[in-house]
Design an enzyme around this catalytic site. Structure first.
Site, PDB file in Angstrom:
ATOM      1  N   ARG A  85      -9.838   3.061  -6.008  1.00 14.57           N
ATOM      2  CA  ARG A  85      -8.683   3.297  -5.135  1.00 14.57           C
ATOM      3  C   ARG A  85      -7.895   4.503  -5.635  1.00 14.57           C
ATOM      4  O   ARG A  85      -7.473   5.351  -4.847  1.00 14.57           O
ATOM      5  CB  ARG A  85      -7.790   2.054  -5.091  1.00 14.57           C
ATOM      6  CG  ARG A  85      -8.447   0.847  -4.467  1.00 14.57           C
ATOM      7  CD  ARG A  85      -7.553  -0.380  -4.501  1.00 14.57           C
ATOM      8  NE  ARG A  85      -6.407  -0.230  -3.612  1.00 14.57           N
ATOM      9  CZ  ARG A  85      -5.408  -1.104  -3.553  1.00 14.57           C
ATOM     10  NH1 ARG A  85      -5.410  -2.177  -4.347  1.00 14.57           N
ATOM     11  NH2 ARG A  85      -4.400  -0.920  -2.723  1.00 14.57           N
ATOM     12  N   CYS A 137       1.471  -0.069  -8.566  1.00 17.81           N
ATOM     13  CA  CYS A 137       0.179  -0.539  -8.072  1.00 17.81           C
ATOM     14  C   CYS A 137       0.112  -0.235  -6.592  1.00 17.81           C
ATOM     15  O   CYS A 137       0.453   0.856  -6.164  1.00 17.81           O
ATOM     16  CB  CYS A 137       0.025  -2.035  -8.363  1.00 17.81           C
ATOM     17  SG  CYS A 137       1.364  -3.047  -7.675  1.00 17.81           S
TER      18      CYS A 137
END
Length: 279
Positions: free
Chosen positions: A178, A236
């Protein structure tokens, strides 16, 4: 008090009258999952309703913005949690979703005696901790209201400014694919905040899903951050799993790091913000 508690330690204090256990599992039909089976006495806490105040536009606050501290005080009262409680939180993802977020919020509210169950519900089952099903009954408490969160929180503008000034190291705890921009399963755009470094939260754990020992975490992060500013901002996707790394760092003896709650879900949606990728 250590921020981590083992299942054997939980079992040994199970009859403590001040012990309150919170089930912070998430997922589809999760409340029904809780009703079907949970650690005996555990009270269900909902990520989306109790640990966040989800707005209309994630570009301002991200997917899981913090609720007002006054609202969280009401949640604690409804759950029967008072200031003298010893709170143990668990989930089924090794603390990452959303036991560590609950831990961070309780600490930031001012609770001293709060721990995350190492290895989660799976570890408790292996250890023979008692389980139950159905609703749990408890009395409402009265929690002293607070003026604001006690632990440091950063906004998007803070992250941007502190990266430019090299005052802070910004740590992205999402999976490497990611961060690199290879694909994005949750948010709209793949990639990362320019200048952020990637240390996936999964690296806080051993092969069994338990936290690494404090001395191993200490050595690991000391090495990984040796060329970075000492001040840390952790983020995050939406400010949930970031708390897992803040918890791991606290367990290892580091100071409590700053939390960028909006995280990638906010940055990637905010108009005009640069997005970095790695080929």
């Amino acid at each position: 008090m250590s921020p981590i508690i083992s299942s054997s330690e939980l079992k040994s204090i199970f009859q403590n009258p001040n012990l309150i256990i919170l089930d912070a599992r998430v997922g589809k039909d999760i409340y029904q999952t809780y009703l079907t089976k949970h650690i005996k006495g555990a009270r269900f806490i909902d990520l989306d309703k109790d640990l966040a105040d989800i707005g209309e536009d994630a570009a301002f606050g991200g997917r899981h913005p913090l609720p007002a501290v006054e609202k969280f005080a009401e949640t604690l009262s409804e759950l029967g949690i008072s200031e003298d409680a010893h709170v143990v939180v668990y989930d089924d993802k090794s603390g990452a979703n959303a036991a560590a977020r609950a831990w961070w919020m309780l600490k930031s509210f001012g609770f001293e005696n709060v721990q995350v169950l190492d290895g989660g519900i799976q570890s408790a089952e292996k250890e023979g901790v008692e389980f139950s099903s159905g609703e749990e009954t408890f009395e409402r408490s009265s929690v002293i209201k607070k003026d604001g969160w006690l632990l440091p929180v950063k906004k998007l503008e803070d992250v941007e400014n502190e990266l430019l000034s090299h005052f802070s190291a910004v740590v992205d705890v999402r999976d490497a694919y990611r961060y690199k921009g290879e694909s994005e399963p949750i948010d709209l755009v793949a990639g990362h905040i320019p200048g952020a470094i990637n240390i996936p939260f999964s690296e806080n754990l051993d092969e069994n899903g338990n936290f690494l020992k404090p001395e191993l975490l200490k050595a690991k992060y000391t090495q990984l951050l040796k060329d970075q500013p000492q001040h840390l901002i952790i983020h995050c996707g939406s400010g949930v799993t970031a708390c897992h790394t803040i918890l791991a760092l606290e367990y290892a003896g580091f100071p409590i790091s700053d939390l960028y709650v909006g995280s990638w879900s906010e940055w990637s949606r905010r108009e005009g913000k640069e997005i970095a990728k790695e080929s």
